[in-house]
Design a protein around this motif. Structure first.
Motif, PDB file in Angstrom:
ATOM      1  N   ALA A 108       1.107  -0.985   0.213  1.00 64.32           N
ATOM      2  CA  ALA A 108      -0.064  -0.112   0.091  1.00 64.32           C
ATOM      3  C   ALA A 108       1.146   1.334  -0.167  1.00 64.32           C
ATOM      4  O   ALA A 108       0.871   2.295  -0.993  1.00 64.32           O
ATOM      5  N   ILE A 109       2.123   1.409   0.971  1.00 57.19           N
ATOM      6  CA  ILE A 109       2.886   2.294   0.418  1.00 57.19           C
ATOM      7  C   ILE A 109       3.628   2.462  -0.200  1.00 57.19           C
ATOM      8  O   ILE A 109       3.656   3.651  -1.384  1.00 57.19           O
ATOM      9  N   MET A 124       6.498  13.854   2.299  1.00 53.23           N
ATOM     10  CA  MET A 124       5.637  12.923   3.036  1.00 53.23           C
ATOM     11  C   MET A 124       4.245  12.729   3.522  1.00 53.23           C
ATOM     12  O   MET A 124       3.236  11.709   3.596  1.00 53.23           O
ATOM     13  N   GLY A 125       4.046  14.123   3.172  1.00 50.82           N
ATOM     14  CA  GLY A 125       2.577  14.349   3.949  1.00 50.82           C
ATOM     15  C   GLY A 125       1.171  14.100   2.309  1.00 50.82           C
ATOM     16  O   GLY A 125       0.256  13.102   2.573  1.00 50.82           O
ATOM     17  N   LYS A 126       1.826  14.193   1.077  1.00 46.00           N
ATOM     18  CA  LYS A 126       0.922  13.280   0.019  1.00 46.00           C
ATOM     19  C   LYS A 126       1.488  12.089   0.434  1.00 46.00           C
ATOM     20  O   LYS A 126      -0.121  11.996   0.163  1.00 46.00           O
ATOM     21  N   VAL A 127       2.260  11.712   0.576  1.00 42.20           N
ATOM     22  CA  VAL A 127       1.642   9.507   0.562  1.00 42.20           C
ATOM     23  C   VAL A 127       0.976  10.027   1.882  1.00 42.20           C
ATOM     24  O   VAL A 127      -0.094   8.519   1.621  1.00 42.20           O
ATOM     25  N   MET A 128       0.851  10.181   2.606  1.00 42.83           N
ATOM     26  CA  MET A 128       0.231  10.066   4.375  1.00 42.83           C
ATOM     27  C   MET A 128      -1.208  10.499   4.206  1.00 42.83           C
ATOM     28  O   MET A 128      -2.041   9.372   4.450  1.00 42.83           O
ATOM     29  N   GLY A 129      -1.747  11.655   3.430  1.00 40.54           N
ATOM     30  CA  GLY A 129      -2.837  11.813   3.118  1.00 40.54           C
ATOM     31  C   GLY A 129      -3.689  10.360   2.122  1.00 40.54           C
ATOM     32  O   GLY A 129      -4.850  10.474   2.216  1.00 40.54           O
ATOM     33  N   ALA A 130      -2.772  10.168   0.957  1.00 45.52           N
ATOM     34  CA  ALA A 130      -2.986   8.933   0.021  1.00 45.52           C
ATOM     35  C   ALA A 130      -3.756   8.185   0.676  1.00 45.52           C
ATOM     36  O   ALA A 130      -4.721   7.152   0.905  1.00 45.52           O
ATOM     37  N   LEU A 131      -2.707   7.167   2.027  1.00 43.92           N
ATOM     38  CA  LEU A 131      -2.618   6.392   2.485  1.00 43.92           C
ATOM     39  C   LEU A 131      -3.941   6.230   3.378  1.00 43.92           C
ATOM     40  O   LEU A 131      -4.923   5.647   3.558  1.00 43.92           O
ATOM     41  N   LYS A 132      -4.352   7.181   4.057  1.00 41.39           N
ATOM     42  CA  LYS A 132      -5.496   8.085   5.229  1.00 41.39           C
ATOM     43  C   LYS A 132      -6.581   7.750   4.463  1.00 41.39           C
ATOM     44  O   LYS A 132      -7.429   7.429   4.931  1.00 41.39           O
ATOM     45  N   PRO A 146       7.019   6.454  10.022  1.00 42.08           N
ATOM     46  CA  PRO A 146       8.545   5.492   9.260  1.00 42.08           C
ATOM     47  C   PRO A 146       8.734   4.691   8.571  1.00 42.08           C
ATOM     48  O   PRO A 146       9.877   4.896   7.844  1.00 42.08           O
ATOM     49  N   GLN A 147       7.908   3.990   8.053  1.00 39.88           N
ATOM     50  CA  GLN A 147       7.846   3.060   6.476  1.00 39.88           C
ATOM     51  C   GLN A 147       7.979   3.669   5.709  1.00 39.88           C
ATOM     52  O   GLN A 147       9.126   3.818   5.029  1.00 39.88           O
ATOM     53  N   VAL A 148       6.814   5.034   5.872  1.00 41.17           N
ATOM     54  CA  VAL A 148       6.792   6.411   4.336  1.00 41.17           C
ATOM     55  C   VAL A 148       8.307   6.621   4.555  1.00 41.17           C
ATOM     56  O   VAL A 148       8.404   6.600   3.182  1.00 41.17           O
ATOM     57  N   LYS A 149       8.777   7.120   5.077  1.00 46.64           N
ATOM     58  CA  LYS A 149       9.861   7.650   5.445  1.00 46.64           C
ATOM     59  C   LYS A 149      11.449   6.756   4.885  1.00 46.64           C
ATOM     60  O   LYS A 149      12.161   7.859   4.037  1.00 46.64           O
TER      61      LYS A 149
END
Length: 153
Positions: A108-109, A124-132, A146-149
């Protein structure tokens, strides 16, 4: 498909009918949290209350709080209270989607990074937003960060 709040409401009625006191108290806590979010959402000018995504977020937060409490009770030797917290978690999880396993989280990441075109830690914010947006309630975002990072690093 039945809305999440309707499923909680149906569960509440069943617990009342079946005189399941512990289950009933947990479901009442969920209902109260949803009503609080409804009020807050309307105060912000929205026409309707909490969405299913909001309810998933509420449930996820409630599970996390209970996991922390259960750990603290165990460390303090209060096993009966830890057990009560764990029983509440079981009730809460009935309304959450299945949790993704480690492999599914990794995939998913990777997909979110590809979909957002993320290239560096600044994205990172864009990726976390998409995941959420896609996986709320299905993964622990505290450990996903941390995994996304590391994948962007």
């Amino acid at each position: 498909m039945m809305q999440l709040r309707d499923r909680v409401s149906a569960g509440l009625k069943d617990a009342m009918r079946n005189k399941q006191a512990d289950r009933l108290s947990t479901l009442r806590l969920i209902t109260a949290a949803i009503k609080d979010r409804d009020i807050a959402t309307r105060a912000e000018g929205a026409t309707e209350g909490a969405t299913d995504a909001d309810v998933l977020q509420i449930l996820g937060k409630m599970v996390k709080q209970r996991q922390e409490s259960a750990r603290a009770y165990e460390e303090g030797g209060r096993l009966e209270l830890a057990e009560k917290e764990r029983n509440e978690i079981l009730v809460l999880e009935e309304f959450l989607p299945r949790q993704l396993d480690e492999e599914e989280v990794e995939k998913a990441i990777a997909e979110a990074i590809a979909a957002t075109g993320a290239e560096s830690i600044r994205d990172m914010g864009k990726v976390m937003g998409a995941l959420k947006a896609k996986y709320t309630g299905q993964m622990d975002f505290g450990s996903v960060g941390p995994q996304v990072k590391s994948q962007l690093g």
